[in-house]
Design a protein around this motif. Structure first.
Motif, PDB file in Angstrom:
ATOM      1  N   GLU A 197       0.812  -1.221   0.000  1.00 13.11           N
ATOM      2  CA  GLU A 197       0.000   0.000   0.000  1.00 13.11           C
ATOM      3  C   GLU A 197       0.844   1.269   0.000  1.00 13.11           C
ATOM      4  OE1 GLU A 197      -0.705  -2.494   2.033  1.00 13.11           O
ATOM      5  OE2 GLU A 197      -2.809  -3.018   1.713  1.00 13.11           O
ATOM      6  N   THR A 198       2.142   1.103   0.096  1.00 13.43           N
ATOM      7  CA  THR A 198       2.995   2.282   0.243  1.00 13.43           C
ATOM      8  C   THR A 198       2.725   3.303  -0.859  1.00 13.43           C
ATOM      9  OG1 THR A 198       4.715   0.852   1.105  1.00 13.43           O
ATOM     10  CG2 THR A 198       5.377   3.056   0.436  1.00 13.43           C
ATOM     11  N   GLU A 199       2.497   4.519  -0.462  1.00  8.16           N
ATOM     12  CA  GLU A 199       2.435   5.611  -1.417  1.00  8.16           C
ATOM     13  C   GLU A 199       3.208   6.774  -0.811  1.00  8.16           C
ATOM     14  OE1 GLU A 199      -1.195   6.194  -3.489  1.00  8.16           O
ATOM     15  OE2 GLU A 199      -0.757   8.283  -3.890  1.00  8.16           O
ATOM     16  N   PRO A 200       4.315   7.147  -1.450  1.00  8.08           N
ATOM     17  CA  PRO A 200       5.233   8.074  -0.780  1.00  8.08           C
ATOM     18  C   PRO A 200       4.783   9.519  -0.779  1.00  8.08           C
ATOM     19  CG  PRO A 200       6.057   7.512  -2.955  1.00  8.08           C
ATOM     20  CD  PRO A 200       4.821   6.694  -2.741  1.00  8.08           C
ATOM     21  N   ARG A 201       3.719   9.818  -1.531  1.00 10.69           N
ATOM     22  CA  ARG A 201       3.326  11.212  -1.664  1.00 10.69           C
ATOM     23  C   ARG A 201       1.869  11.439  -1.279  1.00 10.69           C
ATOM     24  NH1 ARG A 201       5.939  12.493  -7.601  1.00 10.69           N
ATOM     25  NH2 ARG A 201       8.097  12.727  -6.879  1.00 10.69           N
ATOM     26  N   GLY A 202       1.657  12.554  -0.605  1.00 13.00           N
ATOM     27  CA  GLY A 202       0.298  13.027  -0.378  1.00 13.00           C
ATOM     28  C   GLY A 202       0.024  14.204  -1.295  1.00 13.00           C
ATOM     29  N   ILE A 203      -1.114  14.857  -1.080  1.00 15.05           N
ATOM     30  CA  ILE A 203      -1.420  16.054  -1.869  1.00 15.05           C
ATOM     31  C   ILE A 203      -0.339  17.101  -1.585  1.00 15.05           C
ATOM     32  CG2 ILE A 203      -3.084  17.904  -2.251  1.00 15.05           C
ATOM     33  CD1 ILE A 203      -5.263  15.951  -1.302  1.00 15.05           C
ATOM     34  N   PRO A 204       0.294  17.652  -2.621  1.00 15.81           N
ATOM     35  CA  PRO A 204       1.409  18.579  -2.376  1.00 15.81           C
ATOM     36  C   PRO A 204       0.949  20.005  -2.111  1.00 15.81           C
ATOM     37  CG  PRO A 204       1.132  18.254  -4.722  1.00 15.81           C
ATOM     38  CD  PRO A 204       0.100  17.369  -4.047  1.00 15.81           C
ATOM     39  N   ARG A 205       1.857  20.758  -1.556  1.00 14.75           N
ATOM     40  CA  ARG A 205       1.714  22.217  -1.565  1.00 14.75           C
ATOM     41  C   ARG A 205       2.196  22.732  -2.918  1.00 14.75           C
ATOM     42  NH1 ARG A 205       6.698  22.708   2.632  1.00 14.75           N
ATOM     43  NH2 ARG A 205       8.340  22.123   1.159  1.00 14.75           N
TER      44      ARG A 205
END
Ligand SMILES: [Ca+2]
Ligand SMILES: [Ca+2]
Ligand SMILES: [Ca+2]
Ligand SMILES: [Ca+2]
Length: 390
Positions: A337-345
């Motif tokens: 499930e790893t996802e290294p990014r969230g919603i960015p600034r």
């Protein structure tokens, strides 16, 4: 288990009797009663009920009967403390009262927390999986032989809930109390059933204005409701389908989001604390949270080339889900499930052309911290970001 299941909007089959929206009732034949007068009557009856009744709670961890509640009228005050005697108790059971502003009046709603729970508190717009029993309260008329008295009438029980109830469309009395409870723990048994333990449990005493008022065919109009509830599990919901869950659109983080646009329900609406662009539409219902003319879903869509597995890194699906990076769930050993990014600034790296100013045609580059730093103003809430999609 597939990670994508977390990303789809969860459409819930709300249980019909709890689901109700008193704001969109059919036009009643008779004018509705005055809300304040009806509340005064309801509250007097509820307080009398709390003062003249006591509870017996089943403590039987791991069984379906755990936290069953029987309410009975007091016959021996020395051994049967009234429900009201738990008001603001230091320990559980603990009777609390909260104010709820609706219909232009301030309701007071009592709820008795039997056990707080050990898990997570939901939003007032999440889905909740709860066992419950519902009764309504009525005052029986005086006769020649007996004075008036309060009576409860059973109307529904769900012991083994299979579907979540969307608190946003449930009666207000539910939405105002579940965020004060917590879930517990759950374990899947060998036979596939789930055992719930340590969950929050409560009895809700709901004045009719926070219940069905005159809007339910199977329950007499203007009935206060008494629900005993066992809060097993919750589901995050996304009521505006913009890819951001309601709990992530709760700007002030108080677990409550409200739509004050209905001037019947909120004639004296305050400024909405959960409305980024202040257009009156709260973020959890606003398709364009920052009011910049680009929908939230569009703004959090990823550039091509950053979807799925790229160079050995799983970037997930086509939008910047989730809110923050997620790590692998050890309970699903066959899925990463790893996802290294969230919603960015908005990006803070080098300009594409360092000799020119930042613009839609000369954006800065993203650096990894733009996806992970906390706190950060995410792009869909930042109406100053000039580049909407690369
Ligand atoms: Ca949303
Ligand atoms: Ca809020
Ligand atoms: Ca808005
Ligand atoms: Ca926007």
């Amino acid at each position: 288990m597939n990670k994508f299941k977390y990303y789809f909007v969860l459409l819930l089959a709300g249980i019909a009797i709890v689901s109700c929206n008193k704001g969109d009732d059919d036009t009643p034949v008779e004018p509705l009663r005055d809300y304040q007068e009806q509340f005064n009557t309801d509250n007097a009856n509820i307080e009398e009920y709390l003062t003249t009744n006591y509870i017996t709670v089943t403590e039987s961890a791991g069984t379906p009967e755990d936290q069953d509640v029987v309410i009975d009228s007091i016959t021996d005050p020395t051994t049967q403390p009234s429900i009201m005697s738990y008001l603001n108790s230091e320990t559980f059971p603990k009777l609390l009262a909260k104010n709820v502003d609706l219909d232009g009046i301030t309701y007071k709603m009592y709820y008795l927390i039997l056990r707080e729970g050990t898990g997570t508190s939901p939003m007032n717009t999440d889905g909740v999986l709860a066992a419950y029993k519902g009764e309504y309260l009525s005052r029986v008329a005086k006769t020649d032989k007996a004075p008036t008295y309060l009576k409860t009438t059973f109307f529904e029980e769900v012991k083994f809930p299979q579907t979540s109830v969307d608190l946003y469309t449930a009666i207000v009395g539910w939405g105002e109390t579940f965020p004060e409870l917590k879930t517990g723990t759950s374990t899947t048994q060998a036979d596939g059933t789930i055992k719930y333990e340590n969950f929050g449990s409560a009895v809700l005493f709901i004045p009719s204005g926070l219940g069905y008022y005159a809007g339910n065919n199977s329950i007499p109009s203007y009935s206060p409701l008494i629900f005993s509830v066992k809060f097993y599990d919750y589901k995050r919901l996304d009521h505006d389908f913009d890819g951001v869950f309601d709990y992530q659109e709760d700007i002030n983080g108080d677990r409550y989001v409200r739509d004050f646009r209905n001037t019947t329900l909120y004639p004296n609406a305050p400024v909405n604390p959960d409305d980024t662009d202040k257009d009156g539409i709260p973020d959890f219902l606003d398709a364009d949270d920052d009011g910049d003319g680009f929908t939230t879903f569009y703004e959090i869509s990823k550039p091509t080339g950053q979807i799925g597995n790229v160079g050995g890194i799983n970037y997930g699906i086509s939008a910047y889900y989730p809110w923050s990076p997620i790590v692998d769930n050890p309970a699903t050993p066959n899925t990463d499930e790893t996802e290294p990014r969230g919603i960015p600034r908005r990006p803070t790296g080098e300009l594409t052309n360092p000799a020119a100013a930042e613009s839609a045609s000369n954006p800065k580059k993203y650096i990894e911290a733009d996806y992970t730093d906390e706190p950060r103003l995410r792009i869909h809430l930042d109406n100053t970001y000039p580049i909407k999609k690369q």
